[in-house]
Design a protein around this motif. Structure first.
Motif, PDB file in Angstrom:
ATOM      1  N   PRO A   1       0.829  -1.202   0.000  1.00 55.75           N
ATOM      2  CA  PRO A   1       0.000   0.000   0.000  1.00 55.75           C
ATOM      3  C   PRO A   1       0.867   1.257   0.000  1.00 55.75           C
ATOM      4  O   PRO A   1       1.963   1.262   0.562  1.00 55.75           O
ATOM      5  CB  PRO A   1      -0.808  -0.117   1.292  1.00 55.75           C
ATOM      6  CG  PRO A   1      -0.109  -1.135   2.122  1.00 55.75           C
ATOM      7  CD  PRO A   1       0.697  -2.004   1.211  1.00 55.75           C
ATOM      8  N   CYS A   2       0.376   2.290  -0.649  1.00 58.17           N
ATOM      9  CA  CYS A   2       1.137   3.534  -0.704  1.00 58.17           C
ATOM     10  C   CYS A   2       0.989   4.247   0.636  1.00 58.17           C
ATOM     11  O   CYS A   2      -0.125   4.450   1.107  1.00 58.17           O
ATOM     12  CB  CYS A   2       0.621   4.406  -1.829  1.00 58.17           C
ATOM     13  SG  CYS A   2       1.382   6.046  -1.858  1.00 58.17           S
ATOM     14  N   PRO A   3       2.115   4.643   1.247  1.00 60.47           N
ATOM     15  CA  PRO A   3       2.002   5.318   2.544  1.00 60.47           C
ATOM     16  C   PRO A   3       1.416   6.722   2.424  1.00 60.47           C
ATOM     17  O   PRO A   3       0.951   7.273   3.414  1.00 60.47           O
ATOM     18  CB  PRO A   3       3.455   5.377   3.037  1.00 60.47           C
ATOM     19  CG  PRO A   3       4.290   5.284   1.807  1.00 60.47           C
ATOM     20  CD  PRO A   3       3.506   4.451   0.827  1.00 60.47           C
ATOM     21  N   ARG A   4       1.411   7.296   1.229  1.00 59.60           N
ATOM     22  CA  ARG A   4       1.059   8.702   1.102  1.00 59.60           C
ATOM     23  C   ARG A   4      -0.353   8.969   0.629  1.00 59.60           C
ATOM     24  O   ARG A   4      -0.920   9.991   0.961  1.00 59.60           O
ATOM     25  CB  ARG A   4       2.034   9.401   0.129  1.00 59.60           C
ATOM     26  CG  ARG A   4       3.463   9.460   0.597  1.00 59.60           C
ATOM     27  CD  ARG A   4       3.626  10.138   1.933  1.00 59.60           C
ATOM     28  NE  ARG A   4       3.003  11.454   1.990  1.00 59.60           N
ATOM     29  CZ  ARG A   4       2.679  12.076   3.118  1.00 59.60           C
ATOM     30  NH1 ARG A   4       2.889  11.507   4.274  1.00 59.60           N
ATOM     31  NH2 ARG A   4       2.118  13.266   3.078  1.00 59.60           N
ATOM     32  N   CYS A   5      -0.938   8.083  -0.206  1.00 56.65           N
ATOM     33  CA  CYS A   5      -2.206   8.489  -0.815  1.00 56.65           C
ATOM     34  C   CYS A   5      -3.420   7.808  -0.187  1.00 56.65           C
ATOM     35  O   CYS A   5      -4.503   7.848  -0.750  1.00 56.65           O
ATOM     36  CB  CYS A   5      -2.169   8.379  -2.332  1.00 56.65           C
ATOM     37  SG  CYS A   5      -1.996   6.740  -2.994  1.00 56.65           S
ATOM     38  N   GLY A   6      -3.271   7.230   1.005  1.00 62.00           N
ATOM     39  CA  GLY A   6      -4.442   6.703   1.702  1.00 62.00           C
ATOM     40  C   GLY A   6      -5.175   7.827   2.439  1.00 62.00           C
ATOM     41  O   GLY A   6      -4.864   8.997   2.274  1.00 62.00           O
TER      42      GLY A   6
ATOM     43  N   ARG B   1       2.547   3.381  -9.552  1.00 63.29           N
ATOM     44  CA  ARG B   1       1.635   4.527  -9.619  1.00 63.29           C
ATOM     45  C   ARG B   1       2.030   5.596  -8.604  1.00 63.29           C
ATOM     46  O   ARG B   1       1.525   6.711  -8.650  1.00 63.29           O
ATOM     47  CB  ARG B   1       0.211   4.078  -9.285  1.00 63.29           C
ATOM     48  CG  ARG B   1      -0.356   3.158 -10.311  1.00 63.29           C
ATOM     49  CD  ARG B   1      -1.751   2.699  -9.954  1.00 63.29           C
ATOM     50  NE  ARG B   1      -2.176   1.746 -10.966  1.00 63.29           N
ATOM     51  CZ  ARG B   1      -2.652   2.092 -12.152  1.00 63.29           C
ATOM     52  NH1 ARG B   1      -2.804   3.359 -12.453  1.00 63.29           N
ATOM     53  NH2 ARG B   1      -2.977   1.182 -13.045  1.00 63.29           N
ATOM     54  N   HIS B   2       2.891   5.222  -7.667  1.00 57.83           N
ATOM     55  CA  HIS B   2       3.051   6.056  -6.477  1.00 57.83           C
ATOM     56  C   HIS B   2       4.359   6.826  -6.404  1.00 57.83           C
ATOM     57  O   HIS B   2       4.638   7.453  -5.396  1.00 57.83           O
ATOM     58  CB  HIS B   2       2.871   5.197  -5.221  1.00 57.83           C
ATOM     59  CG  HIS B   2       1.530   4.544  -5.190  1.00 57.83           C
ATOM     60  ND1 HIS B   2       0.372   5.255  -4.973  1.00 57.83           N
ATOM     61  CD2 HIS B   2       1.159   3.269  -5.423  1.00 57.83           C
ATOM     62  CE1 HIS B   2      -0.657   4.425  -5.047  1.00 57.83           C
ATOM     63  NE2 HIS B   2      -0.207   3.218  -5.325  1.00 57.83           N
ATOM     64  N   TRP B   3       5.172   6.788  -7.458  1.00 59.04           N
ATOM     65  CA  TRP B   3       6.429   7.565  -7.373  1.00 59.04           C
ATOM     66  C   TRP B   3       6.167   9.052  -7.157  1.00 59.04           C
ATOM     67  O   TRP B   3       6.856   9.686  -6.363  1.00 59.04           O
ATOM     68  CB  TRP B   3       7.319   7.329  -8.608  1.00 59.04           C
ATOM     69  CG  TRP B   3       7.913   5.956  -8.663  1.00 59.04           C
ATOM     70  CD1 TRP B   3       7.841   5.072  -9.701  1.00 59.04           C
ATOM     71  CD2 TRP B   3       8.649   5.286  -7.633  1.00 59.04           C
ATOM     72  NE1 TRP B   3       8.489   3.899  -9.378  1.00 59.04           N
ATOM     73  CE2 TRP B   3       8.978   4.002  -8.119  1.00 59.04           C
ATOM     74  CE3 TRP B   3       9.056   5.621  -6.334  1.00 59.04           C
ATOM     75  CZ2 TRP B   3       9.705   3.070  -7.373  1.00 59.04           C
ATOM     76  CZ3 TRP B   3       9.769   4.699  -5.582  1.00 59.04           C
ATOM     77  CH2 TRP B   3      10.086   3.445  -6.107  1.00 59.04           C
ATOM     78  N   PRO B   4       5.144   9.630  -7.813  1.00 59.22           N
ATOM     79  CA  PRO B   4       4.911  11.070  -7.532  1.00 59.22           C
ATOM     80  C   PRO B   4       4.424  11.320  -6.102  1.00 59.22           C
ATOM     81  O   PRO B   4       4.658  12.403  -5.564  1.00 59.22           O
ATOM     82  CB  PRO B   4       3.834  11.475  -8.556  1.00 59.22           C
ATOM     83  CG  PRO B   4       3.944  10.447  -9.646  1.00 59.22           C
ATOM     84  CD  PRO B   4       4.310   9.174  -8.941  1.00 59.22           C
ATOM     85  N   CYS B   5       3.743  10.316  -5.476  1.00 57.38           N
ATOM     86  CA  CYS B   5       3.351  10.491  -4.065  1.00 57.38           C
ATOM     87  C   CYS B   5       4.607  10.517  -3.202  1.00 57.38           C
ATOM     88  O   CYS B   5       4.705  11.280  -2.244  1.00 57.38           O
ATOM     89  CB  CYS B   5       2.491   9.340  -3.564  1.00 57.38           C
ATOM     90  SG  CYS B   5       1.152   8.835  -4.628  1.00 57.38           S
ATOM     91  N   LEU B   6       5.553   9.638  -3.551  1.00 59.12           N
ATOM     92  CA  LEU B   6       6.741   9.480  -2.715  1.00 59.12           C
ATOM     93  C   LEU B   6       7.786  10.558  -3.001  1.00 59.12           C
ATOM     94  O   LEU B   6       8.588  10.901  -2.134  1.00 59.12           O
ATOM     95  CB  LEU B   6       7.352   8.092  -2.943  1.00 59.12           C
ATOM     96  CG  LEU B   6       6.475   6.964  -2.390  1.00 59.12           C
ATOM     97  CD1 LEU B   6       6.851   5.619  -3.006  1.00 59.12           C
ATOM     98  CD2 LEU B   6       6.600   6.907  -0.862  1.00 59.12           C
TER      99      LEU B   6
HETATM  100 ZN   LIG Z   1       0.297   6.890  -3.620  1.00 58.52          ZN
END
Ligand SMILES: [Zn+2]
Length: 256
Positions: free
Chosen positions: A49-54, A133-138
């Protein structure tokens, strides 16, 4: 059908940014097969799970690996949109330092467990590549254009990670855009010519913001540094005082 080696080669080409059409022409693999592999790969991106977009954003579970990868990303990394919300993270790692290529791949896996990491050979370097999908979140520093042409500022959660893992961040920056060099000279001492060595660390980046992130972190660690202009450009930061070099040697060291 296609063996693993053929598949990985095709996926590596896709990871370099070639279209499915181009990869199909180049490898003879049907576009339908390529499409189905890409679709099957995508669920992998959801395995961690993405730590940022939840609903309640947290921080990456391995903050030391994140701080290191952030340093690599700000130095020699870039993120590009691939297709349907999937992004590539690429870190350029020089062939000269195979240990650093492994360290980079390990850091990516620690930050996005379950994602595949590809190593794509380029002249003189490997692009260590992974899609998510989550590199921009990170790495919210992702944006249009080149990093030195836009403002680079850490978000508060990134700031906290760098503050708690400053040496990992410095190591990432040095491993991407820095080096340890040894200058030497000879001096006559009591009629005898002696050799003296002066190790120092260089960090070179054209972004004022990225250099400031580096020097602010050095300040917090008690490492003394100096800006050194070359050809009138203030791109180089030098650490040369003995005590500061000793600190850098204890926590960063030469490339490997
Ligand atoms: Zn994310």
């Amino acid at each position: 059908m296609y063996d693993i080696e053929t598949r990985e080669k095709a996926l590596a080409l896709l990871a370099q940014g070639f279209s499915q059409n181009a990869v199909s022409k180049r490898t003879g693999i049907s576009r339908a097969a390529l499409r189905s592999w890409c679709i099957r790969l995508e669920p992998l991106n959801h395995s961690a799970p993405c730590p940022r977009c939840g609903d309640t954003p947290t921080t990456p579970q391995d903050p030391a690996a994140y701080a290191y990868l952030l340093g690599l990303y700000l130095g020699d990394g870039w993120i590009s949109a691939a297709r349907r919300g999937v992004y590539f993270l690429r870190i350029a790692c020089a062939d000269a330092w195979p240990g650093l290529i492994d360290a980079c791949a390990e850091a990516i896996l620690a930050v996005r467990p379950g994602n595949k990491v590809f190593r794509v050979q380029r002249p003189g370097c490997q692009n260590v590549t992974s899609w998510s999908r989550h590199w921009p979140c990170l790495f919210p520093q992702h944006g249009p254009g080149r990093k030195h042409e836009r403002e680079i500022a850490l978000e508060p959660w990134q700031r906290r990670i760098v503050d708690s893992h400053p040496w990992d961040f410095v190591r990432g920056l040095i491993h991407s855009d820095g080096c340890r060099v040894t200058n030497w000279t000879t001096r006559l001492v009591a009629g005898e010519r002696k050799r003296y060595e002066y190790p120092r660390y260089w960090f070179t980046n054209v972004s004022d913001d990225i250099r400031r992130l580096y020097t602010d972190t050095l300040d917090s660690l008690g490492v003394e540094w100096k800006n050194c202009a070359r050809a009138g450009k203030p791109y180089n930061v030098s650490v040369a005082r003995r005590a500061s070099v000793a600190l850098m040697d204890a926590h960063v060291g030469p490339k490997y």
